[in-house]
Scaffold this motif. Structure first.
Motif, PDB file in Angstrom:
ATOM      1  N   ASN A  18     -58.548  40.749  -9.877  1.00  0.00           N
ATOM      2  CA  ASN A  18     -57.346  41.504 -10.235  1.00  0.00           C
ATOM      3  C   ASN A  18     -57.419  42.025 -11.663  1.00  0.00           C
ATOM      4  O   ASN A  18     -56.427  42.470 -12.222  1.00  0.00           O
ATOM      5  N   ALA A  19     -58.600  41.949 -12.267  1.00  0.00           N
ATOM      6  CA  ALA A  19     -58.747  42.345 -13.662  1.00  0.00           C
ATOM      7  C   ALA A  19     -58.631  43.857 -13.806  1.00  0.00           C
ATOM      8  O   ALA A  19     -58.966  44.597 -12.884  1.00  0.00           O
ATOM      9  N   PRO A  20     -58.143  44.336 -14.955  1.00  0.00           N
ATOM     10  CA  PRO A  20     -58.041  45.780 -15.189  1.00  0.00           C
ATOM     11  C   PRO A  20     -59.418  46.408 -15.381  1.00  0.00           C
ATOM     12  O   PRO A  20     -60.381  45.721 -15.721  1.00  0.00           O
ATOM     13  N   THR A  70     -65.626  39.435 -21.983  1.00  0.00           N
ATOM     14  CA  THR A  70     -64.194  39.240 -22.182  1.00  0.00           C
ATOM     15  C   THR A  70     -63.746  37.962 -21.493  1.00  0.00           C
ATOM     16  O   THR A  70     -62.561  37.682 -21.422  1.00  0.00           O
ATOM     17  N   GLY A  71     -64.701  37.230 -20.943  1.00  0.00           N
ATOM     18  CA  GLY A  71     -64.382  35.978 -20.259  1.00  0.00           C
ATOM     19  C   GLY A  71     -64.205  36.123 -18.765  1.00  0.00           C
ATOM     20  O   GLY A  71     -63.910  35.160 -18.064  1.00  0.00           O
ATOM     21  N   LEU A  72     -64.431  37.340 -18.259  1.00  0.00           N
ATOM     22  CA  LEU A  72     -64.203  37.582 -16.838  1.00  0.00           C
ATOM     23  C   LEU A  72     -65.153  36.777 -15.943  1.00  0.00           C
ATOM     24  O   LEU A  72     -64.742  36.254 -14.908  1.00  0.00           O
ATOM     25  N   SER A  73     -66.432  36.666 -16.374  1.00  0.00           N
ATOM     26  CA  SER A  73     -67.437  35.957 -15.551  1.00  0.00           C
ATOM     27  C   SER A  73     -66.935  34.595 -15.094  1.00  0.00           C
ATOM     28  O   SER A  73     -67.110  34.210 -13.947  1.00  0.00           O
ATOM     29  N   SER A  74     -66.310  33.854 -16.023  1.00  0.00           N
ATOM     30  CA  SER A  74     -65.914  32.490 -15.696  1.00  0.00           C
ATOM     31  C   SER A  74     -64.631  32.439 -14.869  1.00  0.00           C
ATOM     32  O   SER A  74     -64.233  31.380 -14.409  1.00  0.00           O
ATOM     33  N   GLN A  75     -63.978  33.610 -14.683  1.00  0.00           N
ATOM     34  CA  GLN A  75     -62.742  33.620 -13.887  1.00  0.00           C
ATOM     35  C   GLN A  75     -62.965  34.143 -12.476  1.00  0.00           C
ATOM     36  O   GLN A  75     -62.069  34.101 -11.641  1.00  0.00           O
ATOM     37  N   LEU A  76     -64.161  34.670 -12.206  1.00  0.00           N
ATOM     38  CA  LEU A  76     -64.404  35.322 -10.916  1.00  0.00           C
ATOM     39  C   LEU A  76     -64.618  34.302  -9.802  1.00  0.00           C
ATOM     40  O   LEU A  76     -65.189  33.243 -10.025  1.00  0.00           O
ATOM     41  N   ASP A  96     -48.284  58.988  -4.927  1.00  0.00           N
ATOM     42  CA  ASP A  96     -48.374  58.774  -6.364  1.00  0.00           C
ATOM     43  C   ASP A  96     -49.713  58.111  -6.699  1.00  0.00           C
ATOM     44  O   ASP A  96     -50.065  57.087  -6.127  1.00  0.00           O
ATOM     45  N   MET A  97     -50.470  58.722  -7.601  1.00  0.00           N
ATOM     46  CA  MET A  97     -51.798  58.190  -7.935  1.00  0.00           C
ATOM     47  C   MET A  97     -51.705  56.791  -8.549  1.00  0.00           C
ATOM     48  O   MET A  97     -52.639  56.007  -8.471  1.00  0.00           O
ATOM     49  N   GLN A  98     -50.581  56.482  -9.181  1.00  0.00           N
ATOM     50  CA  GLN A  98     -50.408  55.162  -9.786  1.00  0.00           C
ATOM     51  C   GLN A  98     -50.195  54.070  -8.737  1.00  0.00           C
ATOM     52  O   GLN A  98     -50.372  52.893  -9.025  1.00  0.00           O
ATOM     53  N   SER A  99     -49.808  54.472  -7.522  1.00  0.00           N
ATOM     54  CA  SER A  99     -49.566  53.455  -6.487  1.00  0.00           C
ATOM     55  C   SER A  99     -50.838  53.139  -5.708  1.00  0.00           C
ATOM     56  O   SER A  99     -50.847  52.251  -4.862  1.00  0.00           O
ATOM     57  N   LEU A 100     -51.933  53.884  -5.993  1.00  0.00           N
ATOM     58  CA  LEU A 100     -53.202  53.579  -5.319  1.00  0.00           C
ATOM     59  C   LEU A 100     -53.781  52.272  -5.840  1.00  0.00           C
ATOM     60  O   LEU A 100     -53.432  51.807  -6.926  1.00  0.00           O
ATOM     61  N   GLU A 101     -54.694  51.678  -5.062  1.00  0.00           N
ATOM     62  CA  GLU A 101     -55.465  50.536  -5.550  1.00  0.00           C
ATOM     63  C   GLU A 101     -56.330  51.002  -6.722  1.00  0.00           C
ATOM     64  O   GLU A 101     -56.799  52.144  -6.725  1.00  0.00           O
ATOM     65  N   PRO A 102     -56.573  50.115  -7.713  1.00  0.00           N
ATOM     66  CA  PRO A 102     -57.421  50.523  -8.849  1.00  0.00           C
ATOM     67  C   PRO A 102     -58.780  51.072  -8.410  1.00  0.00           C
ATOM     68  O   PRO A 102     -59.275  52.041  -8.971  1.00  0.00           O
ATOM     69  N   VAL A 103     -59.369  50.463  -7.378  1.00  0.00           N
ATOM     70  CA  VAL A 103     -60.696  50.919  -6.941  1.00  0.00           C
ATOM     71  C   VAL A 103     -60.639  52.351  -6.408  1.00  0.00           C
ATOM     72  O   VAL A 103     -61.583  53.124  -6.578  1.00  0.00           O
ATOM     73  N   SER A 104     -59.501  52.737  -5.797  1.00  0.00           N
ATOM     74  CA  SER A 104     -59.372  54.102  -5.294  1.00  0.00           C
ATOM     75  C   SER A 104     -59.347  55.103  -6.428  1.00  0.00           C
ATOM     76  O   SER A 104     -59.849  56.223  -6.301  1.00  0.00           O
TER      77      SER A 104
END
Ligand code: K
Ligand code: K
Lengths: 453, 453
Positions: free
Chosen positions: A381-383, A402-408, B292-300
């Motif tokens: 769910n990371a940005p 950023t520390g993501l590796s250890s949270q995956l 709305d483009m903001q309502s898409l999944e981030p991967v999209s």
């Protein structure tokens, strides 16, 4: 005995048909070995078998000299575990093609020409004679540099209150980790306690920078010193672009972070400068950090992404698409803009074939990064900001995090594992090693060529 | 009269020394004209002078057929303002090189050979004779396609309850906006009310797709129809890659969004498919959106970034790096992986020079995107995800938006303005137009070449 002969024949046949494939196989075997060692209960401080994805990730991260971690190096692993990691870094730092020639040299005696060929491809050193001599130079150089770095670091750790044994261990660990651009730290809070200590930071920066130039460049430096006119094109381009990137990185980091109180905003001007040059050199792909990557300005992370993607020198302990690839690219674009038919630099023409290799390396790298980014956006769910940083750090075997590796979750850990592997092996070698049809050297041009990828 | 002669002489001299520079000058003049018109109080529904950055942004967005907006097209502008935008779209859709030839044709009579050259470069149509004929075909094709689309749309708007006048206005607006890949909508809530109406969505998709193929391809289709063997390489590559991208985009969008209740998750399966194919075609660079483009999944969004960056066909109303650039790139990489010396497709060899143009277009595009992303990260507080989407949408003149454009301070608006301009002019033409030294056609190979960029 029959087994040994069969093995020898197998290696001979793979090596003659596809050196790239032999290199891949050797690399996978090395990773399997270190994964097994790290899985032993003796390696983990809790005395248990480490989960497979963590053991594999740590082994790949060490052998691919990346430095990303899913578990704390200082806390999760015993001394034995850390020693395994350190040996994996040393072995991995030699590079996949060097390892393959080494293997060929040890196992086979009929490999003369082919083994030489692998080693030459690895080192781009056409005129150096025997495989053995070449490998001896590589290993001797590594060991000498690492000993010198350790000799500088050990006294400092003793002055800071560590026992002789501990200081030696830390000195050796940091020097090997630095020269091999590995980014692993044996302290649980990394380098943060030494963030204003030039005595510790300077040898680390020197080690990382030297390692990131690559063995072909170091050999020229050893034989020619600073008689720049005698350097070959590859050495000139590597050193020039590396220095430019370090300078640009330092200026950029300083400009973006100077007043950011979450990172370096509250330090003295001198420390701000030290932090900036350290942060810049670490993107070659040293991977040590003094400040939390999450506390940087968003623009600094994107800037770091770009520098990490560029990476270090060819056949080095650094990753990324390599500085010569970048150089060839920009020279080609400049020639295109000027309308020149040839891409020229330092009185040499860069062959068209080299440009095609360069573009393959860049586009395949970008494609890997894009696909992995998509996968991790779905898995975590990371940005995007954070995902892209970790993905590029893994692909460029840089190790900043950023520390993501250890949270995956495990699925995400495997994605990063594949990226580190592909990034270290090199997309070109990977493609050649996996291809059904054998690929031989493409360049029959009389011009001089820098190494790409 | 002396002024006209002086102007004619000036244009003649610029056109002979650098057609690219003439094209740039003409394009800037056109943008200045439309900015002035949009600044008039009569253009804004509040009867005031529109702030300069908004008027400039809207003019550039319309002339560069992008469709990003800082103010609502339906609410901020009067009918006069919307008419100005529509004319700007029509003019801009012809393309910068077409405009330059048109200008040359109107003003100068001594321009024969040079004017022809510009037009030929614009159309890549070596054998077509007179500049006038060529331009006539381009404009006729545009108008005919737009009239057909409008004839389909107008009855539907009437059935949906609009008055005849309004229905004609909306039909004409949407058809011009679609064929020119402009993405402007005259309704304040865009196409959302028609999200399940194939009668409206289909002509929009057809218009956008046709426009995105480019005039050179449309001319071949007009003269050869679907006798695929008679198509030239450029037409084959453009159509093949465009279809592949539409298919990949549709499958990807469907896969990522199928169960996302914020976008299409709650629709019927048929509507989900309709949404997926519409969303995919709009990345060519149509820029219309149903959700709305903001309502898409981030991967999209990252997936859409990649598709937008690829863009449409050369010399089309679409933007991006162009599908043939992508094709040449992947063919070169495939050849490299196989170890082939030549890059071959459909029985033709792609010249080395073409690959250098392709790589220049891609790397310069990526550099523009990177720099603008950094700038907007500093200027705004938006996350990377959103910034990257808006930047790529602007550069690829796509016009899909997460709404960031309308939230940016003037500095950010100017960054996007420059991006749209650079993206539409094309990095190569921009570099050639700004370069001190004149650049002429580089390719003296006997092979056939697709257009790049
Ligand atoms: K590293
Ligand atoms: K558009």
């Amino acid at each position: 005995f029959a087994f040994v002969v069969a093995l020898r024949d197998f290696i001979d046949s793979v090596a003659s048909s596809s050196p790239a494939r032999l290199a891949l196989i050797v690399f996978v075997l090395v990773i399997m070995l270190f994964t097994t060692l790290l899985s032993l209960p003796a390696a983990a401080s809790n005395g248990q078998v480490t989960p497979f994805h963590d053991a594999l990730f740590t082994a790949v991260s060490a052998v691919c000299v990346t430095g990303l971690t899913t578990v704390s190096t200082a806390l999760h692993w015993t001394f034995f575990g850390q020693l395994v990691i350190l040996i994996a870094i040393f072995v991995g730092g030699l590079g996949i093609l060097t390892l393959a020639s080494l293997m060929a040299l040890m196992v086979s005696r009929r490999l003369g020409v082919r083994g030489k060929l692998i080693a030459q491809e690895a080192m781009n050193a056409g005129r150096l004679g025997e495989v053995g001599t070449l490998l001896k130079i590589v290993i001797t150089t590594s060991v000498v540099v690492e000993i010198v770095l350790a000799l500088v670091l050990v006294p400092r750790f003793m002055i800071l209150g560590e026992s002789f044994g501990k200081a030696v261990w830390h000195g050796v660990f940091y020097s090997i980790s630095a020269f091999n651009n590995a980014g692993f730290t044996p302290h649980s809070d990394g380098l943060v306690p030494y963030e204003a200590d030039p005595w510790i930071l300077t040898p680390l920066m020197v080690g990382v920078f030297l390692g990131s130039l690559g063995f072909p460049v170091m050999m020229i430096l050893l034989s020619q010193g600073f008689r720049i006119r005698k350097w070959n094109l590859h050495t000139k381009l590597t050193i020039q672009v590396s220095l430019i990137l370090v300078l640009v990185g330092m200026v950029g980091f300083a400009a973006f972070e100077w007043n950011n109180s979450k990172s370096i905003g509250n330090l003295s001007d001198g420390d701000k400068l030290l932090h900036s040059i350290f942060a810049s050199i670490m993107t070659r792909s040293g991977g040590f950090n003094l400040v939390d990557m999450q506390s940087l300005e968003p623009v600094s992370r994107v800037f770091t992404d770009a520098l990490m993607f560029a990476g270090g020198g060819s056949a080095s302990t650094a990753g990324g698409i390599k500085v010569t690839t970048l150089a060839v690219m920009f020279l080609a674009i400049a020639a295109e803009a000027r309308g020149d038919a040839d891409v020229k630099i330092y009185g040499r023409t860069i062959p068209q074939g080299t440009m095609r290799v360069a573009i393959s390396v860049i586009i395949m790298g970008a494609t890997f990064v894009l696909l992995a980014t998509g996968a991790l956006l779905i898995i975590s769910n990371a940005p995007l900001d954070q995902v892209l940083f970790e993905v590029i750090s893994a692909f460029a075997t840089c190790g900043l995090s950023t520390g993501l590796s250890s949270q995956l979750p495990p699925a995400g850990v495997y994605v990063l594992t594949v990226l580190m592997f592909a990034g270290r092996v090199g997309t070109i070698t990977l493609a050649a090693g996996l291809a059904l049809r054998q690929r031989r050297q493409l360049f029959h041009y009389p011009e001089e060529r820098p190494i790409i990828g």
